[in-house]
Design a protein around this motif. Structure first.
Motif, PDB file in Angstrom:
ATOM      1  N   LEU A  82       0.914  -0.957   0.059  1.00  0.00           N
ATOM      2  CA  LEU A  82      -0.001   0.092   0.252  1.00  0.00           C
ATOM      3  C   LEU A  82       0.942   1.314  -0.185  1.00  0.00           C
ATOM      4  O   LEU A  82       1.672   1.437   0.840  1.00  0.00           O
ATOM      5  N   ILE A  83       0.560   2.084  -0.901  1.00  0.00           N
ATOM      6  CA  ILE A  83       1.601   3.400  -1.152  1.00  0.00           C
ATOM      7  C   ILE A  83       0.455   4.580  -0.649  1.00  0.00           C
ATOM      8  O   ILE A  83      -0.353   4.871  -1.462  1.00  0.00           O
ATOM      9  N   ILE A  84       1.113   5.340   0.096  1.00  0.00           N
ATOM     10  CA  ILE A  84       0.436   6.598   0.408  1.00  0.00           C
ATOM     11  C   ILE A  84       1.227   7.707  -0.057  1.00  0.00           C
ATOM     12  O   ILE A  84       2.267   7.941   0.393  1.00  0.00           O
ATOM     13  N   ALA A  98      -3.554   6.411 -11.472  1.00  0.00           N
ATOM     14  CA  ALA A  98      -3.103   5.367 -12.539  1.00  0.00           C
ATOM     15  C   ALA A  98      -2.189   4.510 -11.895  1.00  0.00           C
ATOM     16  O   ALA A  98      -1.941   3.405 -12.643  1.00  0.00           O
ATOM     17  N   LEU A  99      -1.509   4.616 -10.807  1.00  0.00           N
ATOM     18  CA  LEU A  99      -0.341   3.948 -10.296  1.00  0.00           C
ATOM     19  C   LEU A  99      -0.906   2.901  -9.087  1.00  0.00           C
ATOM     20  O   LEU A  99      -0.366   2.403  -8.304  1.00  0.00           O
ATOM     21  N   SER A 100      -2.281   2.837  -8.889  1.00  0.00           N
ATOM     22  CA  SER A 100      -2.840   2.140  -7.758  1.00  0.00           C
ATOM     23  C   SER A 100      -2.367   2.630  -6.488  1.00  0.00           C
ATOM     24  O   SER A 100      -1.914   1.615  -5.834  1.00  0.00           O
ATOM     25  N   ILE A 101      -2.347   3.771  -6.322  1.00  0.00           N
ATOM     26  CA  ILE A 101      -1.988   4.403  -4.917  1.00  0.00           C
ATOM     27  C   ILE A 101      -3.447   4.186  -3.831  1.00  0.00           C
ATOM     28  O   ILE A 101      -4.400   4.739  -4.449  1.00  0.00           O
ATOM     29  N   PHE A 102      -2.898   3.816  -2.830  1.00  0.00           N
ATOM     30  CA  PHE A 102      -3.748   3.610  -1.599  1.00  0.00           C
ATOM     31  C   PHE A 102      -4.384   4.780  -1.424  1.00  0.00           C
ATOM     32  O   PHE A 102      -5.786   4.973  -1.066  1.00  0.00           O
TER      33      PHE A 102
END
Length: 238
Positions: A82-84, A98-102
């Protein structure tokens, strides 16, 4: 143990982010190991060499390579992480999706927004962290983390279980595997396919688009029920 990385080229912001995370953990009795990075390149290099993280707080505006440039390198090795994103500029918000960021956190609203994002992230990570589906025969024992399963589909007389990392077959019917897993996040999108809700990015043009880029067809009769199940699941879980 949950592992968290905090990455920002400004040490004062690394310290501030870490302080917020540690305060949240104390107040909510969560446990995690926190690693600090001053460069996205150092972070990506450690991950490439095998360092694992469940959650990354990543600044977008960094010298040499931005957080948005580093993210695809991270996702290549940690597709489930998970990226914040933390940033001063709202202009990046649309691209970050677009980068599937949480989550996307403006630095101007760091404390309240990060607290909520941490609540959601810890809940998400804990949701299936230690739950397995076990395949056991006379000659084989295999345990598959439920959180890693993308989908399960009928394959002749077998059920084919596909994860981010590999795929395996079990000599059971799809309905039998479904009953054995018995988790609400696993739903039928077609008579021959079960998908893990947590990996569905969107339902588009009659297909479920998954985090690994694959798309699985949703039967016409399942489209609306699937959308409702997804909304109900995330409404309750987060």
């Amino acid at each position: 143990m949950i592992k968290i990385a905090v990455c920002d080229d400004e040490q004062t912001l690394v310290s501030e982010n870490r302080k917020i995370v540690e305060q949240y953990m104390r107040e909510h009795k969560e446990a995690a190991v926190i690693e600090e990075y001053s460069s996205g390149e150092f972070l990506a290099a450690d991950i490439q060499e095998g360092t694992y993280f469940d959650l990354i707080l990543l600044d977008i505006e960094m010298p040499r390579k931005s957080g948005m440039e580093i993210t695809p390198q991270i996702k290549k090795y940690l597709p489930n992480v998970l990226i914040i994103f933390v940033t001063s500029h709202l202009k990046y918000a649309i691209d970050s999706f677009a980068l599937s960021i949480f989550r996307y956190i403006p630095k101007q609203e760091l404390k309240p927004r990060l607290d909520q994002a941490l609540h959601d992230a810890f809940h998400y990570i804990n949701l299936e962290k230690n739950d397995f589906y076990t395949i056991q025969t006379h000659t084989r024992l295999e345990k598959i983390l439920l959180k890693d399963i993308l989908y399960i589909e009928k394959s002749g007389k077998n059920a084919r279980i596909v994860t981010f990392y590999n795929q395996t077959k079990v000599r059971k019917s799809l309905s039998q595997v479904y009953e054995e897993i018995d988790r609400e996040e696993f739903i039928y999108i077609d008579r021959g396919c079960i998908v893990n809700i947590i990996h569905i990015m969107q339902i588009k043009n009659g297909e479920a688009v998954l985090k690994n880029g694959e798309s699985k067809a949703v039967s016409r009769s399942h489209v609306q029920p699937v959308k409702e199940l997804i909304a109900a699941f995330w409404g309750k879980e987060l």
